[in-house]
Design a protein around this motif. Structure first.
Motif, PDB file in Angstrom:
ATOM      1  N   ILE A 131       1.325  -1.543   0.196  1.00  0.00           N
ATOM      2  CA  ILE A 131      -0.074   0.016   0.460  1.00  0.00           C
ATOM      3  C   ILE A 131       0.565   1.299   0.196  1.00  0.00           C
ATOM      4  CG2 ILE A 131      -1.721   1.050   1.417  1.00  0.00           C
ATOM      5  CD1 ILE A 131      -2.735  -1.236   2.348  1.00  0.00           C
ATOM      6  N   ASN A 132       0.447   2.167  -1.198  1.00  0.00           N
ATOM      7  CA  ASN A 132       1.145   2.806  -0.985  1.00  0.00           C
ATOM      8  C   ASN A 132       0.334   4.389   0.494  1.00  0.00           C
ATOM      9  OD1 ASN A 132       1.331   6.254  -1.414  1.00  0.00           O
ATOM     10  ND2 ASN A 132       2.253   5.982  -3.509  1.00  0.00           N
ATOM     11  N   LYS A 187      -0.935   8.465  -0.974  1.00  0.00           N
ATOM     12  CA  LYS A 187      -1.904   8.237  -1.588  1.00  0.00           C
ATOM     13  C   LYS A 187      -2.979   7.727  -0.810  1.00  0.00           C
ATOM     14  CE  LYS A 187       1.159   8.972  -5.208  1.00  0.00           C
ATOM     15  NZ  LYS A 187       0.890   8.626  -7.154  1.00  0.00           N
ATOM     16  N   ALA A 188      -2.902   6.681  -0.410  1.00  0.00           N
ATOM     17  CA  ALA A 188      -3.965   5.468   0.281  1.00  0.00           C
ATOM     18  C   ALA A 188      -4.873   5.072  -1.059  1.00  0.00           C
ATOM     19  CB  ALA A 188      -5.574   6.446   0.922  1.00  0.00           C
ATOM     20  N   LYS A 189      -3.582   4.421  -1.292  1.00  0.00           N
ATOM     21  CA  LYS A 189      -3.538   2.912  -2.789  1.00  0.00           C
ATOM     22  C   LYS A 189      -3.359   1.775  -2.481  1.00  0.00           C
ATOM     23  CE  LYS A 189      -5.611   6.778  -6.175  1.00  0.00           C
ATOM     24  NZ  LYS A 189      -5.339   7.584  -7.395  1.00  0.00           N
ATOM     25  N   ILE A 190      -3.561   0.610  -3.047  1.00  0.00           N
ATOM     26  CA  ILE A 190      -2.722  -0.418  -3.392  1.00  0.00           C
ATOM     27  C   ILE A 190      -1.887   0.060  -4.135  1.00  0.00           C
ATOM     28  CG2 ILE A 190      -3.336  -3.002  -3.855  1.00  0.00           C
ATOM     29  CD1 ILE A 190      -5.533  -2.511  -2.656  1.00  0.00           C
ATOM     30  N   LYS A 191      -0.860  -0.563  -4.387  1.00  0.00           N
ATOM     31  CA  LYS A 191       0.464  -0.729  -5.367  1.00  0.00           C
ATOM     32  C   LYS A 191       0.690  -1.747  -5.805  1.00  0.00           C
ATOM     33  CE  LYS A 191       5.093   1.164  -5.395  1.00  0.00           C
ATOM     34  NZ  LYS A 191       6.667   0.949  -5.394  1.00  0.00           N
ATOM     35  N   ASP A 243       2.240  -5.236  -9.784  1.00  0.00           N
ATOM     36  CA  ASP A 243       1.818  -4.289 -10.192  1.00  0.00           C
ATOM     37  C   ASP A 243       0.649  -4.386 -10.212  1.00  0.00           C
ATOM     38  OD1 ASP A 243       3.057  -0.763  -9.931  1.00  0.00           O
ATOM     39  OD2 ASP A 243       1.167  -0.800 -11.789  1.00  0.00           O
ATOM     40  N   TRP A 244      -0.072  -2.535  -9.048  1.00  0.00           N
ATOM     41  CA  TRP A 244      -1.576  -2.803  -9.360  1.00  0.00           C
ATOM     42  C   TRP A 244      -1.985  -2.375 -10.899  1.00  0.00           C
ATOM     43  CZ3 TRP A 244      -5.430  -4.063  -6.059  1.00  0.00           C
ATOM     44  CH2 TRP A 244      -6.357  -4.046  -6.265  1.00  0.00           C
ATOM     45  N   ASN A 245      -1.989  -1.718 -11.655  1.00  0.00           N
ATOM     46  CA  ASN A 245      -1.867  -1.387 -13.110  1.00  0.00           C
ATOM     47  C   ASN A 245      -1.970  -2.691 -14.233  1.00  0.00           C
ATOM     48  OD1 ASN A 245      -2.181   1.021 -12.488  1.00  0.00           O
ATOM     49  ND2 ASN A 245       0.630   1.671 -12.675  1.00  0.00           N
TER      50      ASN A 245
END
Length: 88
Positions: A29-30, A33-37, A60-62
């Motif tokens: 988690i980043n 940015k409160a996002k899953i990385k 990667d989440w992407n």
């Protein structure tokens, strides 16, 4: 909405060639940015590989295409995970 604990119950499948890659062991988690990385899965190679952080694979989440009820579909270059070092 999905819980992090629910993610670990899903199998990871590569949409490029249909290969079953494994199960999620953790998430990255980043916090800024409160996002899953990334999602983390252990390399194959025995039970001790689960406990060794350096033996984990970060996807990667992407690279995630879809999260379904039972599986997570990812789009990975098959030459990357078939490389002998990917699972070693």
């Amino acid at each position: 909405m999905i819980k992090a604990s629910e993610l670990t119950e899903k199998e990871i499948i590569n949409v490029v060639d249909g290969t079953k890659l494994g199960m999620i062991s953790d998430i990255e988690i980043n916090l800024e940015k409160a996002k899953i990385k990334a999602i983390i899965m252990p390399r194959t190679g025995g039970i001790m590989s689960i406990f060794t952080k350096s033996n984990n694979i970060a996807i990667d989440w992407n690279d995630i295409v879809r999260i379904g009820n039972e599986v997570i579909l990812v789009n990975l270059d098959s030459t990357k995970y078939k490389d002998e070092n990917f699972y070693d």
